[in-house]
Design a protein around this motif. Structure first.
Motif, mmCIF file in Angstrom:
data_model
loop_
_atom_site.group_PDB
_atom_site.id
_atom_site.type_symbol
_atom_site.label_atom_id
_atom_site.label_comp_id
_atom_site.label_asym_id
_atom_site.label_seq_id
_atom_site.Cartn_x
_atom_site.Cartn_y
_atom_site.Cartn_z
ATOM 1 N N VAL A 201 4.061 6.722 -6.993
ATOM 2 C CA VAL A 201 3.380 5.425 -7.008
ATOM 3 C C VAL A 201 2.147 5.475 -6.128
ATOM 4 C CG1 VAL A 201 5.562 4.200 -7.361
ATOM 5 C CG2 VAL A 201 4.638 4.440 -5.054
ATOM 6 N N GLY A 202 1.235 4.558 -6.377
ATOM 7 C CA GLY A 202 0.056 4.388 -5.547
ATOM 8 C C GLY A 202 -0.062 2.950 -5.092
ATOM 9 N N VAL A 203 -0.422 2.747 -3.842
ATOM 10 C CA VAL A 203 -0.696 1.415 -3.310
ATOM 11 C C VAL A 203 -2.172 1.387 -2.952
ATOM 12 C CG1 VAL A 203 -0.138 -0.270 -1.521
ATOM 13 C CG2 VAL A 203 1.652 1.231 -2.426
ATOM 14 N N GLY B 24 -1.522 11.601 -11.263
ATOM 15 C CA GLY B 24 -0.106 11.739 -11.540
ATOM 16 C C GLY B 24 0.736 10.616 -10.965
ATOM 17 N N LEU B 25 0.211 9.399 -10.976
ATOM 18 C CA LEU B 25 0.917 8.246 -10.412
ATOM 19 C C LEU B 25 1.548 7.434 -11.544
ATOM 20 C CD1 LEU B 25 -1.779 7.160 -7.789
ATOM 21 C CD2 LEU B 25 0.261 8.574 -7.403
ATOM 22 N N ASP B 26 2.867 7.302 -11.509
ATOM 23 C CA ASP B 26 3.575 6.551 -12.544
ATOM 24 C C ASP B 26 3.239 5.065 -12.495
ATOM 25 O OD1 ASP B 26 4.916 8.916 -13.276
ATOM 26 O OD2 ASP B 26 6.465 8.572 -11.766
ATOM 27 N N LYS B 27 3.030 4.554 -11.279
ATOM 28 C CA LYS B 27 2.792 3.125 -11.091
ATOM 29 C C LYS B 27 1.748 2.947 -10.006
ATOM 30 C CE LYS B 27 3.423 -1.411 -10.807
ATOM 31 N NZ LYS B 27 2.907 -2.341 -11.836
ATOM 32 N N VAL B 28 0.777 2.059 -10.232
ATOM 33 C CA VAL B 28 -0.247 1.757 -9.234
ATOM 34 C C VAL B 28 -0.221 0.269 -8.926
ATOM 35 C CG1 VAL B 28 -2.722 1.675 -8.754
ATOM 36 C CG2 VAL B 28 -1.754 3.683 -9.872
ATOM 37 N N TYR B 29 -0.163 -0.063 -7.658
ATOM 38 C CA TYR B 29 -0.252 -1.450 -7.201
ATOM 39 C C TYR B 29 -1.672 -1.670 -6.678
ATOM 40 C CZ TYR B 29 4.862 -1.447 -7.330
ATOM 41 O OH TYR B 29 6.178 -1.352 -7.723
ATOM 42 N N ASP B 30 -2.453 -2.490 -7.389
ATOM 43 C CA ASP B 30 -3.811 -2.753 -6.927
ATOM 44 C C ASP B 30 -3.827 -4.046 -6.110
ATOM 45 O OD1 ASP B 30 -3.817 -4.903 -8.719
ATOM 46 O OD2 ASP B 30 -5.026 -3.860 -10.224
ATOM 47 N N PRO C 48 -4.825 -7.308 4.946
ATOM 48 C CA PRO C 48 -4.562 -6.501 6.139
ATOM 49 C C PRO C 48 -3.631 -5.325 5.823
ATOM 50 C CG PRO C 48 -4.294 -8.843 6.615
ATOM 51 C CD PRO C 48 -4.391 -8.706 5.125
ATOM 52 N N ASP C 49 -3.815 -4.240 6.555
ATOM 53 C CA ASP C 49 -2.980 -3.059 6.352
ATOM 54 C C ASP C 49 -1.499 -3.359 6.568
ATOM 55 O OD1 ASP C 49 -5.252 -1.637 5.833
ATOM 56 O OD2 ASP C 49 -5.369 -0.691 7.813
ATOM 57 N N GLN C 50 -1.203 -4.183 7.545
ATOM 58 C CA GLN C 50 0.203 -4.494 7.818
ATOM 59 C C GLN C 50 0.849 -5.152 6.605
ATOM 60 O OE1 GLN C 50 0.892 -7.262 11.047
ATOM 61 N NE2 GLN C 50 3.059 -6.678 11.255
ATOM 62 N N TYR C 51 0.105 -6.042 5.937
ATOM 63 C CA TYR C 51 0.655 -6.655 4.725
ATOM 64 C C TYR C 51 0.833 -5.614 3.629
ATOM 65 C CZ TYR C 51 1.497 -9.492 0.676
ATOM 66 O OH TYR C 51 2.089 -10.008 -0.451
ATOM 67 N N ALA C 52 -0.164 -4.742 3.422
ATOM 68 C CA ALA C 52 -0.068 -3.737 2.366
ATOM 69 C C ALA C 52 1.152 -2.841 2.577
ATOM 70 C CB ALA C 52 -1.344 -2.900 2.334
ATOM 71 N N LEU C 53 1.418 -2.478 3.826
ATOM 72 C CA LEU C 53 2.565 -1.619 4.124
ATOM 73 C C LEU C 53 3.879 -2.369 3.930
ATOM 74 C CD1 LEU C 53 1.070 0.146 7.243
ATOM 75 C CD2 LEU C 53 1.737 1.279 5.111
ATOM 76 N N GLU C 54 3.913 -3.632 4.324
ATOM 77 C CA GLU C 54 5.126 -4.430 4.113
ATOM 78 C C GLU C 54 5.378 -4.619 2.616
ATOM 79 O OE1 GLU C 54 8.554 -6.694 4.941
ATOM 80 O OE2 GLU C 54 7.352 -5.340 6.198
ATOM 81 N N VAL D 26 -0.924 5.901 -0.382
ATOM 82 C CA VAL D 26 -1.210 4.568 0.150
ATOM 83 C C VAL D 26 -2.602 4.595 0.790
ATOM 84 C CG1 VAL D 26 -0.473 2.741 1.721
ATOM 85 C CG2 VAL D 26 1.242 4.173 0.577
ATOM 86 N N ILE D 27 -3.444 3.653 0.399
ATOM 87 C CA ILE D 27 -4.797 3.557 0.955
ATOM 88 C C ILE D 27 -4.868 2.322 1.854
ATOM 89 C CG2 ILE D 27 -7.254 3.541 0.454
ATOM 90 C CD1 ILE D 27 -5.793 5.922 -0.753
ATOM 91 N N LEU D 28 -5.183 2.526 3.131
ATOM 92 C CA LEU D 28 -5.315 1.416 4.074
ATOM 93 C C LEU D 28 -6.795 1.105 4.280
ATOM 94 C CD1 LEU D 28 -2.607 2.420 6.724
ATOM 95 C CD2 LEU D 28 -2.380 0.955 4.693
ATOM 96 N N THR D 29 -7.167 -0.166 4.179
ATOM 97 C CA THR D 29 -8.584 -0.546 4.098
ATOM 98 C C THR D 29 -9.086 -1.421 5.245
ATOM 99 O OG1 THR D 29 -8.068 -2.519 2.768
ATOM 100 C CG2 THR D 29 -8.459 -0.455 1.577
#
Length: 590
Positions: free
Chosen positions: A373-375, A390-396, A413-419, A438-441
């Protein structure tokens, strides 16, 4: 005698137009002639003022042409002594124009001015790209990045500011083309009007120029004689040729892959059963841990994270990677790291993502042993590259349920993306282990406003960040101030590192393996004009076998790499990682 009244119209000629019919507008040539006649009449009535205007216009034209000929293509070179030189192009141009008949002279001077205006636009683009991306503008590849720049301004400072900035940039470019052409024409006509004196002046200038070259005469360390404009045009031409050649060479390189034909069963056998998470922290570069302004705070965050993770049973090793990009274009760093190829421009990116070169993430998918997966909270439109990764699922940005405010460019916020990652993927029951990118922005420029850490149990749908965003620093107060930018950049990296290490401390298991790194250094205004392209990279795990496998890498213990820790090109990581965890090479050739 008849008496006229105020209401009686005077008699009209038979061929006169009706009184209510407007007179036809004069033809264009007639109108132009009328304006010229008006100008001549004004000059006759105000001879001194007209003389001052003519001379001032000529001086401005000469200053514009000479300034354009001497303009460097980097802001660091914008010093007064750069403009106290004799450009060879001006001498050659004057000699050429003096020998041409009027029609050819007008055409040649207009063409010369237009080319000079175009070179000036390219020099200004070079300055901007060097400031933000650490390299010059590529006329073949980089036009699409101007759209990204407008989007960045819109996200950071609002749509109106972005629109006016775009209109102003286009207007400035067009004005430069027109004004330099008019200036060159005016100077050409002035030379022709004073042909004898102009010829002597040109010959004198040529003699002085050649003498300065022969003797190496300088002012304040800068040669007086220069071919600045010709050299810059030649540089642009070489850049175009090199780009076109590189496209074919890189396509062949991308077709060769040390692990391209490796069966899935022989990929990453030593990580089977582990949840492997690759995380990029935006703009997390070497400057963050070494610059005197940012290092103290970032160093504390890394040290605190190291101690907290050690208390939770985790150990870390850290080193340096040299990124393929600088200041921006994060996707080039991501694709370089994952593909094992040096993807340092947009053409290479298009080439590699259109092929089947094995990415590190796709290697996990190829095994059939992991869910992938990708976040991607920064993705706000279709992203076809997911298949190549090669990511089965991507969360944009729209798939994670965020209902809070944007923080400038960063959508959440990164904290929300990780949660959200924990809630949607990492924390749920599954039949197979997880591989995630996981991409933190939150550490994306302009670093204002910056989120703050909140209690993990209070994150909810992100509404808790409303007050935090509203009370934060305005982007406009930071973006033009180098020192302030450094300070806020350091705070943003502290926030991103803290979010990630607290997430691992809170949710990591015996089977969690975290690889995190920066995608590139921040822009030169923050990292410095001569900053390296190095970024920190760390591997964190509870299982000692995971770190034992990379023991021969000689990386530093903990989350902060030592200054003398090994430095690899980012493109070297994929093969080293695959080899360290038991993958067997089966090469393909292009």
């Amino acid at each position: 005698m008849p008496v006229s009244t105020p209401f009686r119209r005077p008699p009209q000629r038979a061929d006169a137009p009706a009184p209510d019919t407007p007179a036809p507008a004069p033809a264009a040539p007639e109108a132009l002639g009328a304006r010229l006649a008006h100008w001549r009449a004004w000059r006759t009535l105000h001879p001194r003022t007209a003389l001052v205007v003519r001379r001032a216009t000529t001086v401005l034209a000469a200053a514009l042409v000479l300034g354009a000929l001497l303009l460097p293509n980097t802001s660091a070179a914008l010093e007064p002594n750069r403009f106290a030189r004799i450009p060879a192009e001006a001498v050659v141009g004057a000699v050429l124009l003096l020998r041409l008949p009027r029609a050819a002279r007008l055409a040649a001077s207009a063409l010369f001015g237009t080319v000079l205006g175009a070179l000036t636009v390219l020099n200004l683009l070079d300055m901007g790209f060097t400031e933000y991306l650490g390299r010059g503008f590529n006329v073949v590849l980089d036009w699409g990045l101007l759209d990204d720049a407008q989007s960045y301004v819109a996200d950071s400072m609002g749509g109106a500011a972005a629109t006016w900035a775009a209109v102003g940039a286009v207007g400035l470019a067009l004005a430069l083309l027109v004004v330099t052409a008019l200036a060159a024409v005016r100077l050409g006509e002035l030379l022709a009007a004073h042909r004898e004196r102009a010829t002597r002046g040109a010959l004198t200038a040529a003699t002085v120029w050649m003498t300065c070259v022969a003797l190496g005469v300088q002012t304040f360390g800068t040669p007086i004689a220069t071919t600045n404009a010709s050299a810059l045009l030649q540089g642009q031409a070489h850049r175009v040729v090199d780009t076109l050649r590189d496209e074919a060479a890189f396509a062949k390189e991308a077709g060769s892959d040390r692990f391209g034909a490796t069966p899935g069963a022989q990929l990453l056998p030593d990580l089977r059963g582990k949840d492997v998470i690759f995380t990029f922290i935006e703009s997390y570069g070497r400057s963050a841990v070494e610059d005197p302004v940012t290092a103290p705070g970032v160093g504390r965050a890394l040290d605190t994270g190291t101690r907290a993770l050690e208390a939770a049973g985790f150990r870390a090793r850290s080193g340096w990677l040299t990124s393929a990009t600088f200041g921006g274009s994060s996707w080039l760093g991501h694709s370089t790291f994952m593909s094992g190829l040096w993807v340092d421009n947009q053409q290479r990116y298009r080439t590699v993502t259109a092929g089947d070169h094995l990415t590190l993430t796709k290697a996990f998918e190829k095994t059939g042993a992991w869910d992938t997966v990708g976040v991607m909270p920064g993705v706000q439109k279709a992203w076809p590259e997911a298949e190549w990764y090669g990511l089965d699922k991507v969360y944009d940005a729209f798939d994670v349920g965020y209902r809070g405010p944007k923080f400038s460019w960063s959508t959440m916020p990164d904290q929300y993306a990780l949660e959200a990652f924990q809630r949607l993927e990492h924390g749920r029951e599954r039949d197979r282990p997880l591989m995630a990118e996981v991409i933190l922005t939150s550490s994306h420029q302009p670093w204002a406003p910056i989120p703050r850490m909140v209690d993990w149990d209070e994150i909810g749908d992100g509404s808790v960040y409303e007050g935090i965003e509203a009370s934060g620093v305005e982007a406009a107060d930071v973006i033009a101030d180098s020192t302030r930018s450094k300070e806020e950049y350091g705070k943003s990296v502290e926030y991103s590192v803290t979010s990630l290490t607290q997430w691992l401390e809170r949710y990591g298991t015996d089977d969690t393996v975290l690889v995190f790194l920066g995608d590139h250094q921040p822009l030169a205004r923050v990292s410095g004009d001569r900053a390296s392209r190095d970024v920190p990279v760390s591997i964190v795990a509870r299982d000692p076998k995971v770190l034992d496998a990379v023991d021969d890498w000689n990386w530093t213990e903990g989350l902060e790499p030592a200054r003398d820790a090994p430095v690899w090109k980012m493109s070297a990581f994929r093969d080293r990682f695959l080899t360290a965890y038991g993958s067997v090479p089966h090469p393909t050739t292009g």
